[in-house]
Design a protein around this motif. Structure first.
Motif, mmCIF file in Angstrom:
data_model
loop_
_atom_site.group_PDB
_atom_site.id
_atom_site.type_symbol
_atom_site.label_atom_id
_atom_site.label_comp_id
_atom_site.label_asym_id
_atom_site.label_seq_id
_atom_site.Cartn_x
_atom_site.Cartn_y
_atom_site.Cartn_z
ATOM 1 N N ALA A 94 0.835 -1.210 0.000
ATOM 2 C CA ALA A 94 0.000 0.000 0.000
ATOM 3 C C ALA A 94 0.864 1.253 0.000
ATOM 4 N N ASP A 95 1.946 1.239 0.785
ATOM 5 C CA ASP A 95 2.873 2.379 0.798
ATOM 6 C C ASP A 95 3.531 2.565 -0.562
ATOM 7 N N MET A 96 3.928 1.456 -1.184
ATOM 8 C CA MET A 96 4.562 1.519 -2.498
ATOM 9 C C MET A 96 3.625 2.137 -3.530
ATOM 10 N N HIS A 97 2.360 1.725 -3.524
ATOM 11 C CA HIS A 97 1.392 2.275 -4.472
ATOM 12 C C HIS A 97 1.147 3.762 -4.218
ATOM 13 N N GLN A 98 1.173 4.177 -2.976
ATOM 14 C CA GLN A 98 1.017 5.594 -2.653
ATOM 15 C C GLN A 98 2.194 6.400 -3.196
ATOM 16 N N ASP A 99 3.406 5.891 -3.021
ATOM 17 C CA ASP A 99 4.591 6.567 -3.559
ATOM 18 C C ASP A 99 4.544 6.614 -5.082
ATOM 19 N N ALA A 100 4.119 5.513 -5.702
ATOM 20 C CA ALA A 100 4.037 5.461 -7.161
ATOM 21 C C ALA A 100 3.062 6.503 -7.696
ATOM 22 N N ALA A 101 1.935 6.666 -7.009
ATOM 23 C CA ALA A 101 0.958 7.675 -7.439
ATOM 24 C C ALA A 101 1.535 9.076 -7.314
ATOM 25 N N ALA A 102 2.294 9.334 -6.246
ATOM 26 C CA ALA A 102 2.890 10.663 -6.060
ATOM 27 C C ALA A 102 3.907 10.967 -7.158
ATOM 28 N N LEU A 103 4.565 9.928 -7.684
ATOM 29 C CA LEU A 103 5.543 10.112 -8.757
ATOM 30 C C LEU A 103 4.894 10.129 -10.139
#
Length: 457
Positions: A94-103
């Motif tokens: 979930a954290d990884m997907h949040q970071d991916a969306a921010a990028l």
């Protein structure tokens, strides 16, 4: 024609897909035991741009980026936190997907997890044993016999005898050769495990990608990518496994992105120069981080400092400022015969040279600023979109803040009104005081044609 640098052949090659009009691409993703770091951001953004450009070039792209959700590090970290490995994995994904969306990353076509493909891994290991490329040891592990694969070392350029002489190799009495690597690990008490012909256990790291890529893309596909650090041993071992099992070429083109260094030194937790994406996003907008990555060629090493990120923010601000206050026509698609577009395409077709492509964007910004040409501004925005940039409203970026800002947008607007009233009353001292107050809080005022706009410095 699109050309790309193939690590396997160590030269640029004209790209020829296996199936006309289609691209099958696999990129090694995250081992989800902790937050993604800035080096992961480099890999994610680099291959996101490659994915976008392949699509823009008219290809039907199947993009697979895996998740390693069972691993020694995951088991250790879960034990340290007193939680089950699966609980750690779900939170970290979930954290990884949040970071991916921010990028600003596009989601891959498929995002398989290793634990979903254990049966396929067991089947491939059985095939490798049948092909005399692997063997079961007395301790319940299964190893790949690297000397039984004639092409071992062809990706990295390493020779087995040189590797053995030049590296410290942990002595394992169950291996036939010190360079052999594990395909299946016998279970230890309390660890997650699966039933196999060799007893309870779990797969080694390398076998995962051979199986997941084959499942989604077939035994032979176009592009395999990942960070430069994966070239050896991970990708070398993938080739040995896949070609050892199937008896033919695994991948046509191997692409590897360069490292990120911090203040000129390789990033390392032991050196205290280790930054997660989450750390950086507390201070810089996600698009700024993406722009910092994209403006360099994906294969070149990149230095990471606060100063360089501030410079990236200034560069992105310049591009967004060129789009400000213009009424852009609706996009009608890109005319690739237009000179700026043609130069952009030539850069991207030359091994995805985003550095040159970004230079074209800055030239366009200069023309737009000079002539207020909305048609060129539209072209600039459409081209930038192929890099995942400039897709917000300019005000949203220029006035947006990260973290807890010293002053809110509402407070800024109120001070601008007070400054306007002071100027109307010819109270220049008060007008200057308000401007200085805003400047001290990182707010830049821009007066033009009787109106005042602002942006965060």
């Amino acid at each position: 024609m699109l050309s790309l640098y193939n690590t396997l052949t160590r030269q640029k090659e004209v790209f020829q897909p296996i199936e006309p009009g289609k691209v099958r691409m696999y990129v090694c993703g995250m081992t989800v035991y902790d937050l993604c770091h800035i080096g992961h951001a480099r890999m994610l953004a680099a291959f996101d741009v490659i994915y976008r450009w392949m699509q823009a070039s008219g290809y039907d792209v199947t993009y697979v980026r895996n998740i390693t959700d069972i691993d020694d590090k995951i088991i250790k970290r879960a034990a340290e936190r007193g939680i089950l490995p699966q609980e750690l994995v779900e939170g970290t994904i979930a954290d990884m997907h949040q970071d991916a969306a921010a990028l600003g990353l596009l989601p891959p076509t498929f995002e398989p997890r290793a634990t979903q493909h254990v049966a396929g891994m067991i089947a491939m290991i059985e095939q490798l044993i049948a092909n005399n490329k692997a063997y079961a040891a007395a301790n319940g592990d299964v190893y790949y016999a690297v000397r039984e694969f004639e092409g071992y070392g062809k990706l990295s350029g390493k020779k087995l005898d040189d590797m053995r002489a030049g590296e410290r190799i942990e002595v394992d009495p169950f291996k036939r050769d010190p360079m052999d690597f594990v395909l299946w690990k016998a279970a230890k008490p309390g660890e997650p495990s699966w039933t196999s012909p060799w007893g309870e256990g779990r797969p080694g790291w390398h076998i995962e990608c051979s199986v997941m890529s084959c499942f989604h893309l077939g035994e032979h596909f176009d592009i395999h990518g990942g960070g430069e650090d994966l070239q050896f041993p991970h990708h070398e071992n993938e080739i040995a496994q896949s070609e050892g099992a199937h008896g033919h070429q695994y991948v046509n083109y191997w692409l590897h992105n360069g490292f990120i260094n911090v203040d000129g030194t390789k990033m390392s937790k032991s050196l205290g120069n280790f930054f997660t994406i989450r750390d950086v996003l507390q201070h810089f907008d996600g698009e700024v981080v993406r722009f910092f990555i994209v403006r360099s060629h994906y294969r070149s090493p990149v230095n990471f400092t606060d100063g360089i990120l501030h410079d990236a923010r200034q560069g992105l601000t310049r591009l967004y400022t060129a789009l400000r206050d213009l009424d852009l026509p609706a996009s009608a698609g890109i005319d690739w015969n237009q000179p700026y577009a043609a130069r952009f395409k030539a850069a991207m077709d030359d091994d995805f040279n985003t550095s040159e492509a970004v230079a074209v964007l800055f030239e366009l910004a200069g023309e737009v600023n000079k002539n207020k040409d909305a048609v060129l501004a539209r072209l600039m925005k459409d081209l930038a979109g192929l890099l995942g940039l400039l897709q917000r409203e300019p005000e949203a970026f220029l006035q947006g803040g990260v973290g807890e800002e010293a002053i809110s947008a509402e407070a800024i607007d109120a001070l601008i009104v007070a400054r306007r009233d002071a100027r109307a009353a010819r109270n220049w001292a008060e007008s200057d005081r308000i401007r200085d107050e805003l400047t001290a809080k990182g707010i830049v005022l821009e007066d033009s044609a009787g109106t005042t706009t602002w942006r965060r410095a």
